[in-house]
Design a protein around this motif. Structure first.
Motif, mmCIF file in Angstrom:
data_model
loop_
_atom_site.group_PDB
_atom_site.id
_atom_site.type_symbol
_atom_site.label_atom_id
_atom_site.label_comp_id
_atom_site.label_asym_id
_atom_site.label_seq_id
_atom_site.Cartn_x
_atom_site.Cartn_y
_atom_site.Cartn_z
ATOM 1 N N LEU A 55 7.661 8.317 0.684
ATOM 2 C CA LEU A 55 6.749 7.540 0.892
ATOM 3 C C LEU A 55 5.655 7.752 -0.253
ATOM 4 O O LEU A 55 5.262 9.037 -0.299
ATOM 5 C CB LEU A 55 5.790 7.860 2.249
ATOM 6 C CG LEU A 55 6.939 7.737 3.516
ATOM 7 C CD1 LEU A 55 6.059 8.121 4.746
ATOM 8 C CD2 LEU A 55 7.510 6.412 3.699
ATOM 9 N N SER A 56 5.557 6.425 -0.948
ATOM 10 C CA SER A 56 4.492 6.875 -2.077
ATOM 11 C C SER A 56 3.099 6.003 -1.554
ATOM 12 O O SER A 56 3.197 4.684 -1.668
ATOM 13 C CB SER A 56 5.123 6.220 -3.454
ATOM 14 O OG SER A 56 6.133 6.890 -3.681
ATOM 15 N N HIS A 97 4.509 4.592 9.250
ATOM 16 C CA HIS A 97 5.787 5.028 8.531
ATOM 17 C C HIS A 97 6.319 6.251 9.406
ATOM 18 O O HIS A 97 7.466 6.691 9.832
ATOM 19 C CB HIS A 97 5.735 5.224 7.069
ATOM 20 C CG HIS A 97 5.972 4.061 6.351
ATOM 21 N ND1 HIS A 97 7.201 3.450 6.352
ATOM 22 C CD2 HIS A 97 5.172 3.226 5.551
ATOM 23 C CE1 HIS A 97 7.089 2.214 5.573
ATOM 24 N NE2 HIS A 97 6.101 2.432 4.887
ATOM 25 N N VAL A 98 5.380 7.321 9.304
ATOM 26 C CA VAL A 98 5.501 8.666 9.793
ATOM 27 C C VAL A 98 5.981 8.578 11.412
ATOM 28 O O VAL A 98 6.942 9.007 11.693
ATOM 29 C CB VAL A 98 4.135 9.389 9.934
ATOM 30 C CG1 VAL A 98 4.686 10.711 10.844
ATOM 31 C CG2 VAL A 98 3.937 9.876 8.463
ATOM 32 N N LEU A 137 14.312 14.702 5.539
ATOM 33 C CA LEU A 137 13.249 15.057 4.764
ATOM 34 C C LEU A 137 12.423 13.686 4.531
ATOM 35 O O LEU A 137 12.926 12.763 4.171
ATOM 36 C CB LEU A 137 13.802 15.656 3.647
ATOM 37 C CG LEU A 137 14.714 16.908 3.592
ATOM 38 C CD1 LEU A 137 14.954 17.450 2.168
ATOM 39 C CD2 LEU A 137 13.625 18.070 4.229
ATOM 40 N N VAL A 138 11.018 13.845 4.334
ATOM 41 C CA VAL A 138 10.003 13.018 3.943
ATOM 42 C C VAL A 138 9.430 13.197 3.017
ATOM 43 O O VAL A 138 8.561 14.317 2.915
ATOM 44 C CB VAL A 138 9.358 12.373 5.163
ATOM 45 C CG1 VAL A 138 8.494 11.317 4.546
ATOM 46 C CG2 VAL A 138 10.128 12.175 6.383
ATOM 47 N N LEU A 139 9.434 12.653 1.622
ATOM 48 C CA LEU A 139 8.711 13.154 0.337
ATOM 49 C C LEU A 139 7.376 12.228 0.440
ATOM 50 O O LEU A 139 7.674 11.183 0.659
ATOM 51 C CB LEU A 139 9.484 12.956 -0.938
ATOM 52 C CG LEU A 139 11.039 13.567 -0.781
ATOM 53 C CD1 LEU A 139 11.508 13.422 -2.121
ATOM 54 C CD2 LEU A 139 10.964 15.208 -0.514
ATOM 55 N N ILE A 140 6.485 12.650 0.078
ATOM 56 C CA ILE A 140 5.321 12.004 -0.070
ATOM 57 C C ILE A 140 4.523 12.265 -1.578
ATOM 58 O O ILE A 140 4.307 13.690 -2.075
ATOM 59 C CB ILE A 140 4.147 12.453 1.174
ATOM 60 C CG1 ILE A 140 4.768 12.078 2.296
ATOM 61 C CG2 ILE A 140 2.698 11.686 0.697
ATOM 62 C CD1 ILE A 140 3.882 12.280 3.579
ATOM 63 N N LEU A 155 0.693 -1.134 0.038
ATOM 64 C CA LEU A 155 0.125 0.250 -0.116
ATOM 65 C C LEU A 155 0.805 1.283 -0.118
ATOM 66 O O LEU A 155 0.519 2.263 -0.641
ATOM 67 C CB LEU A 155 -1.049 0.032 1.219
ATOM 68 C CG LEU A 155 -1.913 -0.888 1.052
ATOM 69 C CD1 LEU A 155 -2.736 -0.971 2.511
ATOM 70 C CD2 LEU A 155 -3.064 -0.797 0.051
ATOM 71 N N ILE A 156 2.004 1.173 0.630
ATOM 72 C CA ILE A 156 3.178 2.225 0.647
ATOM 73 C C ILE A 156 4.563 1.981 0.272
ATOM 74 O O ILE A 156 4.660 0.819 0.714
ATOM 75 C CB ILE A 156 3.089 2.816 2.214
ATOM 76 C CG1 ILE A 156 1.809 3.218 2.714
ATOM 77 C CG2 ILE A 156 4.182 4.028 2.141
ATOM 78 C CD1 ILE A 156 0.996 4.427 2.039
ATOM 79 N N LEU A 157 5.019 2.487 -0.564
ATOM 80 C CA LEU A 157 6.419 2.243 -1.000
ATOM 81 C C LEU A 157 7.320 3.270 -0.193
ATOM 82 O O LEU A 157 6.995 4.279 -0.058
ATOM 83 C CB LEU A 157 6.614 2.489 -2.437
ATOM 84 C CG LEU A 157 5.807 1.554 -3.572
ATOM 85 C CD1 LEU A 157 6.171 1.923 -5.032
ATOM 86 C CD2 LEU A 157 6.232 0.093 -3.203
ATOM 87 N N PHE A 158 8.290 2.618 0.377
ATOM 88 C CA PHE A 158 9.296 3.249 1.237
ATOM 89 C C PHE A 158 10.460 3.106 0.533
ATOM 90 O O PHE A 158 10.980 2.441 0.147
ATOM 91 C CB PHE A 158 9.230 2.452 2.548
ATOM 92 C CG PHE A 158 10.353 3.225 3.453
ATOM 93 C CD1 PHE A 158 11.805 2.910 3.161
ATOM 94 C CD2 PHE A 158 10.193 4.061 4.421
ATOM 95 C CE1 PHE A 158 12.661 3.598 4.125
ATOM 96 C CE2 PHE A 158 11.050 4.529 5.168
ATOM 97 C CZ PHE A 158 12.381 4.340 5.042
#
Length: 275
Positions: free
Chosen positions: A30-31, A52-53, A64-67, A17-20
Motif C-alpha cells: 500500500l503506497s 484497505h487494511v 504481509l502488507v508493505l506500507i 490516493l492509495i496504490l494497491f
C-alpha cells in the motif's frame, strides 16, 4: 521483487490516493500516492488506507502488507491547511480523529504483519503511521520525527502514547517537544526503526525480509504478533499468562507447530500450510 507490480488498484472517491499492489504470493503493498505534497495523511487518505487494511483482514491469501510513500517520501504528516477547516467543526474533527484511531487499531489487531518502508521525511502523522507498523526498515537518508509542536499542534493519532512505549518517555518527550528530526541510523539505535540500511540497499533488504518472512509459518507469525501487541496492553503477569495460554493451544493443535519439529528431525525445510 518489491516494486515489481502485477496488480494496481486505486481506492477512494478522490482516486489514486492509495496504490494497491500485489507484489508476490501472500504479499501486498500500500503506497501513499500524493508525492507532490509529500504524501499528507489527510482525512480522505486515512479513510482510504483504513478501507484497505480492513478489507485485507478478510483476505486469507495475504500474509504481509508493505506500507510506503511514493516519490521518495514516506509522509510529512497531516494536511495542516485542511485542519483549519476541520477545527471549525468539532464533530468533523472528532470523526477524523476516530478514523485515525480505527486505522491504527485495525493495523495493530490485524493478523497480517505490516512492514513500514521509510524513505525521505517521516514526520508527525507519518511517524504515527510508522509506530502502527510491526517492522520498519528505513533508508539512511530518511528523516524521522514528530514536529507537531513546531506549528502549535499536538499528536492526535496515538503518537503521544505509542512513541514513549517504543523509545522510552524521556526520549519521546524530547523528540516531541523539540520537533527534532533524527536520521535512520539514530532511529535504529534508539529502537524507533527495526533496521537502517543504505539507500541503494533498501530494495534488496526489503526483498530479503519478505522472502524470509514468507518462509515462516503464517499461523506462527500471526501468533507472534498477537502475543507482542496484546501483551503490551496489560501488565507483565497478564502478558505472561497470555503467552502460556496461547502457546499451549498453538503447540498442541497447530499443524505448523508439528511440521516444524518433524522438519527439524528430518533435516529439511518446513512445509508450512498456515494451519
Amino acid at each position: 521483487m518489491v516494486g515489481a507490480t502485477s496488480e494496481i488498484k486505486l481506492v477512494s472517491n478522490d482516486t489514486n490516493l492509495i496504490l494497491f499492489e500485489r507484489i508476490s504470493e501472500g504479499v501486498v503493498q500500500l503506497s501513499l500516492n500524493r508525492p507532490d505534497q509529500k504524501n499528507p495523511l489527510d482525512w480522505a487518505t486515512v479513510k482510504a488506507l483504513r478501507s484497505h487494511v480492513v478489507s485485507l483482514e478478510d483476505d486469507a491469501t495475504v500474509q504481509l502488507v508493505l506500507i510506503r510513500g511514493q516519490g521518495g517520501t514516506f509522509s510529512a504528516g497531516g494536511d495542516l491547511i485542511g485542519y483549519m477547516e476541520l477545527y471549525r467543526n468539532p464533530d468533523n474533527f472528532a470523526s477524523f480523529l476516530d478514523d485515525f484511531y480505527q486505522l491504527f487499531e485495525a493495523m495493530e489487531r490485524s493478523s497480517k504483519t505490516f512492514v513500514g518502508i521509510i524513505e525521505g521525511y517521516c514526520v508527525a502523522g507519518g511517524l504515527e503511521l510508522l509506530l502502527a507498523c510491526d517492522i520498519v526498515i528505513a533508508a539512511h537518508s530518511a528523516k524521522i520525527g514528530d514536529g507537531h509542536l513546531n506549528f502549535g499542534q499536538l499528536p492526535g493519532a496515538g503518537g503521544s502514547q505509542r512513541l514513549p512505549r517504543v523509545i522510552g518517555p524521556m526520549r519521546a518527550h524530547y523528540l516531541m517537544a523539540t520537533g527534532a528530526l533524527v536520521g535512520a541510523e539514530e532511529a535504529e539505535r534508539i529502537g524507533l526503526v527495526s533496521r537502517a540500511v543504505p539507500d541503494e540497499q533498501l530494495t534488496e533488504t526489503i526483498d530479503g525480509l519478505v522472502a524470509d518472512l514468507c518462509r515462516k509459518s503464517p499461523l506462527g507469525l500471526k501468533g507472534l504478533k498477537y502475543l507482542l501487541k496484546e501483551g503490551l496492553r496489560g501488565d507483565l503477569q497478564t502478558g505472561l499468562q497470555l503467552e502460556i495460554d496461547y502457546v499451549l493451544n498453538y503447540a498442541t493443535t497447530a499443524a505448523d507447530a508439528s511440521e516444524g519439529l518433524v522438519a527439524f528431525q528430518e533435516k529439511r525445510r518446513p512445509r508450512f500450510v498456515g494451519q
